[in-house]
Design a protein around this motif. Structure first.
Motif, PDB file in Angstrom:
ATOM      1  N   ALA A  79     -44.044   2.391  46.312  1.00  0.00           N
ATOM      2  CA  ALA A  79     -42.805   2.999  45.974  1.00  0.00           C
ATOM      3  C   ALA A  79     -42.510   2.479  44.958  1.00  0.00           C
ATOM      4  N   LEU A  80     -42.539   1.247  44.515  1.00  0.00           N
ATOM      5  CA  LEU A  80     -42.172   0.696  43.135  1.00  0.00           C
ATOM      6  C   LEU A  80     -42.831   1.249  41.931  1.00  0.00           C
ATOM      7  N   ALA A  81     -44.164   1.571  42.313  1.00  0.00           N
ATOM      8  CA  ALA A  81     -45.110   2.017  41.291  1.00  0.00           C
ATOM      9  C   ALA A  81     -44.667   3.515  40.852  1.00  0.00           C
ATOM     10  N   GLN A  82     -43.995   4.238  41.487  1.00  0.00           N
ATOM     11  CA  GLN A  82     -43.348   5.352  41.069  1.00  0.00           C
ATOM     12  C   GLN A  82     -42.496   5.453  39.884  1.00  0.00           C
ATOM     13  N   ILE A  83     -42.086   4.348  39.719  1.00  0.00           N
ATOM     14  CA  ILE A  83     -40.996   4.197  38.513  1.00  0.00           C
ATOM     15  C   ILE A  83     -41.793   3.678  37.349  1.00  0.00           C
ATOM     16  N   SER A  84     -41.598   4.508  36.299  1.00  0.00           N
ATOM     17  CA  SER A  84     -42.399   4.389  34.947  1.00  0.00           C
ATOM     18  C   SER A  84     -41.586   3.267  34.162  1.00  0.00           C
ATOM     19  N   GLY A  85     -42.593   2.487  33.513  1.00  0.00           N
ATOM     20  CA  GLY A  85     -42.469   1.738  32.716  1.00  0.00           C
ATOM     21  C   GLY A  85     -41.237   1.971  31.637  1.00  0.00           C
ATOM     22  N   VAL A  86     -41.467   3.245  30.981  1.00  0.00           N
ATOM     23  CA  VAL A  86     -40.536   3.595  29.815  1.00  0.00           C
ATOM     24  C   VAL A  86     -38.960   3.859  30.611  1.00  0.00           C
ATOM     25  N   GLU A  87     -39.170   4.736  31.888  1.00  0.00           N
ATOM     26  CA  GLU A  87     -37.712   5.001  32.450  1.00  0.00           C
ATOM     27  C   GLU A  87     -37.110   3.794  32.746  1.00  0.00           C
ATOM     28  N   TYR A  88     -38.022   2.829  33.340  1.00  0.00           N
ATOM     29  CA  TYR A  88     -37.282   1.562  33.843  1.00  0.00           C
ATOM     30  C   TYR A  88     -36.784   0.850  32.667  1.00  0.00           C
ATOM     31  N   TYR A  89     -37.220   0.671  31.631  1.00  0.00           N
ATOM     32  CA  TYR A  89     -36.621  -0.065  30.558  1.00  0.00           C
ATOM     33  C   TYR A  89     -35.625   0.615  29.788  1.00  0.00           C
ATOM     34  N   GLU A  90     -35.692   1.886  29.669  1.00  0.00           N
ATOM     35  CA  GLU A  90     -34.675   2.755  29.105  1.00  0.00           C
ATOM     36  C   GLU A  90     -33.392   2.492  30.129  1.00  0.00           C
ATOM     37  N   PHE A 144     -32.419   0.137  31.846  1.00  0.00           N
ATOM     38  CA  PHE A 144     -31.995  -0.973  31.849  1.00  0.00           C
ATOM     39  C   PHE A 144     -31.176  -1.067  30.478  1.00  0.00           C
ATOM     40  N   HIS A 145     -31.693  -0.533  29.513  1.00  0.00           N
ATOM     41  CA  HIS A 145     -31.112  -0.778  28.298  1.00  0.00           C
ATOM     42  C   HIS A 145     -29.691   0.013  28.374  1.00  0.00           C
ATOM     43  N   VAL A 146     -29.552   1.279  28.959  1.00  0.00           N
ATOM     44  CA  VAL A 146     -28.580   1.964  28.804  1.00  0.00           C
ATOM     45  C   VAL A 146     -27.336   1.195  30.056  1.00  0.00           C
ATOM     46  N   LEU A 147     -27.920   0.699  31.159  1.00  0.00           N
ATOM     47  CA  LEU A 147     -26.905  -0.010  31.770  1.00  0.00           C
ATOM     48  C   LEU A 147     -26.358  -1.354  31.322  1.00  0.00           C
ATOM     49  N   ALA A 148     -27.035  -2.020  30.621  1.00  0.00           N
ATOM     50  CA  ALA A 148     -26.747  -3.189  29.892  1.00  0.00           C
ATOM     51  C   ALA A 148     -25.669  -2.752  28.789  1.00  0.00           C
ATOM     52  N   SER A 149     -25.977  -1.947  28.014  1.00  0.00           N
ATOM     53  CA  SER A 149     -25.173  -1.467  26.941  1.00  0.00           C
ATOM     54  C   SER A 149     -23.742  -0.799  27.499  1.00  0.00           C
ATOM     55  N   LYS A 150     -23.813  -0.373  28.529  1.00  0.00           N
ATOM     56  CA  LYS A 150     -22.551   0.251  29.138  1.00  0.00           C
ATOM     57  C   LYS A 150     -21.770  -0.725  29.545  1.00  0.00           C
ATOM     58  N   ARG A 151     -22.247  -1.663  30.307  1.00  0.00           N
ATOM     59  CA  ARG A 151     -21.656  -2.657  31.100  1.00  0.00           C
ATOM     60  C   ARG A 151     -20.724  -3.513  30.014  1.00  0.00           C
ATOM     61  N   LEU A 152     -21.665  -3.842  28.964  1.00  0.00           N
ATOM     62  CA  LEU A 152     -21.157  -4.517  28.066  1.00  0.00           C
ATOM     63  C   LEU A 152     -19.849  -4.141  27.101  1.00  0.00           C
ATOM     64  N   ASN A 153     -19.766  -2.960  27.028  1.00  0.00           N
ATOM     65  CA  ASN A 153     -18.664  -1.993  26.667  1.00  0.00           C
ATOM     66  C   ASN A 153     -17.389  -2.097  27.392  1.00  0.00           C
ATOM     67  N   THR A 154     -17.480  -2.335  28.955  1.00  0.00           N
ATOM     68  CA  THR A 154     -16.570  -2.724  29.688  1.00  0.00           C
ATOM     69  C   THR A 154     -16.106  -4.157  29.878  1.00  0.00           C
ATOM     70  N   ILE A 155     -16.730  -5.127  29.473  1.00  0.00           N
ATOM     71  CA  ILE A 155     -16.351  -6.634  29.600  1.00  0.00           C
ATOM     72  C   ILE A 155     -15.275  -6.648  28.389  1.00  0.00           C
TER      73      ILE A 155
END
Length: 157
Positions: free
Chosen positions: A98-109, A111-122
């Protein structure tokens, strides 16, 4: 003492077919549901095998749907996904598949979007506290610690 509804094996089969058709379920959820219906262990075995044979219950399909949904909607990292699947008694083989179906590119993208959005709310002004809040949030979501600390250092120098 309150009387609970009793089910025949056929009634329970139909009820659980609908339960599984509505949404992907894991074996543990189905067994728990049957126990809540006060079914005896022999009946539970019969019903679960019926559901598997008729493709209402498929652990691989459940694991894949679970990973897709929680990753895309809740932005969970692989650690959290793996932990949640283990709690549902999913086999290591199915978790890996199941975890193998997540592409590396999509995973890192993601992650980056989530981290950036969260940083803006802190709203924290103290740099160390701000870094800790961001790191704690990402770790709670199940992202790998090496990724989290690299991202925190990148976003909050």
């Amino acid at each position: 003492m309150p009387q609970h509804k009793t089910y025949t094996v056929d009634e329970a089969k139909r009820t659980l077919e609908n339960y599984c058709a509505y949404q992907e379920r894991c074996h543990k959820e189905v067994v728990d549901k049957l126990q809540q219906m006060h079914m005896i262990p022999q009946a539970i075995d019969v019903i679960v095998s019926h559901l598997i044979e008729n493709n209402y219950l498929n652990e691989t399909r459940f694991a894949e749907a679970f990973v897709r949904g929680k990753f895309r909607l809740k932005k969970w990292g692989k650690h959290r996904l793996k932990r949640e699947l283990k709690q549902r008694d999913i086999s290591t083989y199915n978790i890996t598949k199941a975890l193998a179906q997540i592409s590396g590119v999509e995973y890192y993208e993601t992650f980056h979007v989530l981290a950036s959005k969260r940083l803006n709310t802190i709203k924290e002004t103290n740099t160390w506290k701000k870094r800790k809040k961001l790191a704690d949030y990402l770790l709670y979501r199940g992202w790998e610690s090496h990724l989290v600390y690299e991202k925190v250092n990148e976003l909050i120098p």
